[in-house]
Design a protein around this motif. Structure first.
Motif, short mmCIF file in Angstrom:
data_model
loop_
_atom_site.label_atom_id
_atom_site.label_comp_id
_atom_site.label_asym_id
_atom_site.label_seq_id
_atom_site.Cartn_x
_atom_site.Cartn_y
_atom_site.Cartn_z
N PHE A 1 112.88 -80.76 6.27
CA PHE A 1 111.97 -80.41 5.28
C PHE A 1 111.42 -81.55 4.38
N TRP A 2 110.38 -81.33 3.81
CA TRP A 2 109.64 -82.17 3.03
C TRP A 2 108.87 -81.61 1.88
N ARG A 3 108.64 -82.29 0.86
CA ARG A 3 107.64 -81.92 -0.05
C ARG A 3 106.98 -83.04 -0.88
N TYR A 4 105.88 -82.92 -1.39
CA TYR A 4 105.24 -83.99 -1.78
C TYR A 4 104.41 -83.31 -2.97
N GLN A 5 104.46 -83.79 -4.17
CA GLN A 5 103.72 -83.00 -5.52
C GLN A 5 102.37 -83.21 -5.14
N ALA A 6 101.74 -84.42 -4.93
CA ALA A 6 100.32 -84.59 -4.97
C ALA A 6 99.73 -83.50 -3.73
N HIS A 7 98.85 -82.86 -4.32
CA HIS A 7 98.06 -81.67 -3.50
C HIS A 7 98.87 -80.71 -3.00
N ASP A 8 100.29 -80.59 -3.81
CA ASP A 8 101.28 -79.45 -3.35
C ASP A 8 101.44 -79.42 -1.91
N GLN A 9 101.96 -80.39 -1.39
CA GLN A 9 102.32 -80.40 0.15
C GLN A 9 103.85 -80.00 0.34
N LYS A 10 103.68 -79.14 1.28
CA LYS A 10 105.10 -78.76 1.88
C LYS A 10 105.09 -78.88 3.69
N ALA A 11 106.33 -79.01 3.82
CA ALA A 11 106.27 -79.18 5.42
C ALA A 11 107.90 -78.86 6.10
N LEU A 12 107.96 -78.22 7.06
CA LEU A 12 109.33 -77.95 7.79
C LEU A 12 108.91 -78.32 9.23
N ARG A 13 109.88 -79.22 9.72
CA ARG A 13 109.84 -79.25 11.41
C ARG A 13 110.94 -78.67 12.02
N GLU A 14 110.82 -77.75 13.12
CA GLU A 14 111.96 -77.15 13.70
C GLU A 14 111.39 -77.11 15.21
N GLY A 15 112.17 -77.96 15.99
CA GLY A 15 111.58 -77.91 17.44
C GLY A 15 110.20 -78.46 17.49
N PRO A 16 109.54 -77.93 18.42
CA PRO A 16 108.08 -78.28 18.50
C PRO A 16 107.26 -77.99 17.24
N TRP A 17 107.76 -77.09 16.59
CA TRP A 17 107.06 -76.11 15.59
C TRP A 17 106.91 -76.84 14.19
N LYS A 18 105.80 -76.95 13.52
CA LYS A 18 105.80 -77.47 12.31
C LYS A 18 104.95 -76.56 11.18
N TYR A 19 105.47 -76.15 10.21
CA TYR A 19 104.85 -75.56 8.97
C TYR A 19 104.36 -76.51 8.02
N LEU A 20 103.04 -76.49 7.73
CA LEU A 20 102.34 -77.40 6.74
C LEU A 20 101.54 -76.54 5.83
N SER A 21 101.66 -77.05 4.47
CA SER A 21 101.05 -76.44 3.46
C SER A 21 100.31 -77.75 2.63
N ILE A 22 98.82 -77.46 2.31
CA ILE A 22 98.24 -78.66 1.47
C ILE A 22 97.58 -77.82 0.58
N ALA A 23 97.63 -78.00 -0.54
CA ALA A 23 96.90 -77.63 -1.51
C ALA A 23 96.56 -75.92 -1.61
N GLY A 24 97.69 -75.27 -1.12
CA GLY A 24 97.45 -73.90 -0.94
C GLY A 24 97.01 -73.30 0.30
N HIS A 25 96.69 -74.12 1.30
CA HIS A 25 96.30 -73.95 2.69
C HIS A 25 97.40 -74.13 3.47
N ASP A 26 97.63 -72.96 4.23
CA ASP A 26 98.54 -73.14 5.13
C ASP A 26 98.37 -73.07 6.67
N TYR A 27 99.27 -74.17 7.48
CA TYR A 27 99.24 -74.12 8.67
C TYR A 27 100.59 -74.04 9.67
N LEU A 28 100.45 -73.59 10.89
CA LEU A 28 101.45 -73.99 11.68
C LEU A 28 100.95 -74.47 12.96
N PHE A 29 101.58 -75.75 13.40
CA PHE A 29 101.16 -76.51 14.50
C PHE A 29 102.30 -76.66 15.41
#
Length: 449
Positions: A365-393
């Motif tokens: 797990f990660w977070r970073y205050q600038a631009h409200d960033q969030k991330a989670l890596r599990e296996g090949p998958w990564k949840y990412l959120s930047i400034a309220g925009h959400d992604y799954l890669f």
């Protein structure tokens, strides 16, 4: 420290088992990108000494820093825990005039190893507080030679802001003056520490934390530019040629330290680790990843990681085991034969992977205050959120993080988003406000996504 009888390892391969606990030489570069050395793909900067380490040991393909900037990663490294468990971890990164400090009661890597009869030494960058009485010597290191802040001029060894200059080179608690290019000085001092500690029977931990290739942008030949420098926070300067020179100096200094280790007869029973504190800066190569320091894109948090332990780690081996900075505390304790409670740490021991075990799945797990960033890596998958925009890669299929799967893998996306929120509830909240210092990094992200 001669070798004893061989021992069988997973896969049926036998390696020599050394006498006594090993030494640890932990080498950390500063702002070095994932592919900034030859064995990770850079072909315009010669890094023969780092590349040789990979030939002699194991290279990780999926290693990460605890943060996309330096001081939070160093907090995770030294405590074996997510940095967000301590107020100091909210400083992203820690400013030179901050009054934040590492609490006295915090257990640290050097402290726990010292309790197990290890000699402990830090050469290089501390960056966990400049408050008097809260430095390396108060947190487990028995000797310290280096800087306390995040970055200084390579020749003047000061943090410079206009006409204000703060000298920042220390021998223990004593401020010192020394002539020379800092990367070279740190390498020379590390060699001296190896020789000093090798004279004793006890094993040692030598943390060698270079400042290179962190700005200010200066090669070993740029002494005149250093004399005229007026800003250590050089966000706009530099060039590719300067960056290449800084990385070459880093590799050369590491080569000198490794040569000293060999001359001292300590090669066979020393675990050598090479990594970086976060992703690369603007001149770094992060291919095939996107992003840079200050961003939770892969280029901002994926790091090189090489580990050599002759006779125990298979030569020229590669592992896809996910790893994080905070893993090194439990890894060192297990490798040294020190009993510990795994529940004391968020990091896990990498020893099974190092000696040939199978890859184990885990969540990071990660977070970073600038631009409200969030991330989670599990296996090949990564949840990412930047400034309220959400992604799954799917990082394996899409390392550049371009193909957003959140509307296709809806259940997976919802689950990972929920897991991140549940994890974040167990961490300290950020203080109110978004500090401008944090916004110095990751400033390009809002335009990119």
């Amino acid at each position: 420290m001669a070798a004893a009888a061989a021992t069988a390892l997973p896969g049926g391969q036998a390696f020599a088992k050394p006498k006594g606990p090993p030494n640890f030489l932990f080498i950390m570069a500063d702002d070095l990108g994932w592919a900034d050395v030859g064995c990770y793909g850079r072909d315009d900067i010669p890094t023969p000494n780092i590349d040789k380490l990979a030939q002699q040991g194991m290279r990780f393909t999926d290693a990460y820093a605890n943060s996309s900037v330096c001081s939070p990663t160093r907090l995770g490294l030294i405590t074996g825990r997510y940095q967000y468990r301590l107020p100091l971890g909210a400083e992203e990164p820690l400013g030179i005039h901050s009054d934040k400090r590492l609490p006295d009661e915090t257990s640290t890597m050097p402290e726990l190893l010292a309790a197990a009869n290890y000699q402990t030494s830090l050469v290089g960058k501390w960056h966990l507080g400049t408050v008097p009485g809260a430095g390396p010597l108060q947190h487990g290191y028995q000797s310290f030679w280096g800087i306390r802040s995040g970055g200084v001029d390579y020749f003047r060894h000061s943090f410079i802001m206009g006409e204000e200059e703060t000298p920042d080179l220390w021998d223990g608690e004593t401020p010192i003056e020394e002539n020379g290019y800092l990367t070279e000085l740190l390498g020379q001092r590390a060699s001296e520490e190896i020789l000093r500690m090798s004279a004793n029977e006890a094993p040692f931990l030598l943390s060698l934390h270079f400042t290179a290739p962190h700005w200010p942008w200066e090669t070993a030949e740029d002494i005149e530019a250093a004399r005229l420098a007026r800003n250590s926070l050089d966000f706009e300067g530099g060039s590719m040629a300067i960056y290449r020179g800084m990385v070459e100096s880093l590799d050369l200094a590491i080569g000198g330290v490794l040569k000293t280790l060999k001359k001292a007869g300590l090669d066979d029973n020393t675990v050598v680790v090479f990594t970086s504190d976060n992703g690369g800066e603007r001149f770094s190569k992060t291919w095939p990843f996107n992003g840079m320091k200050g961003e939770l894109l892969e280029g901002g948090i994926r790091t090189p990681l090489i580990v050599r332990w002759p006779g125990r780690i298979k030569k020229a081996s590669v592992t896809a085991q996910t790893a994080m900075s905070m893993d090194w505390l439990p890894t060192m304790l297990e490798t040294a034969g020190v009993d510990y409670d795994p529940s004391d740490f968020d990091g896990v021991s990498l020893l099974p992977a190092l000696i040939g075990g199978s890859v184990k799945d885990r969540k990071l797990f990660w977070r970073y205050q600038a631009h409200d960033q969030k991330a989670l890596r599990e296996g090949p998958w990564k949840y990412l959120s930047i400034a309220g925009h959400d992604y799954l890669f799917n990082i394996d299929d899409d390392p550049m993080e371009r193909a957003n799967k959140k509307t296709i893998e809806t259940e997976r996306f919802a689950q990972m988003q929920s897991e991140w929120e549940a994890w974040n509830e167990t961490m300290l909240p950020y203080p109110e406000g978004n500090p401008s210092w944090s916004n110095k990094f990751g400033g390009f992200m809002a335009d990119r996504y």
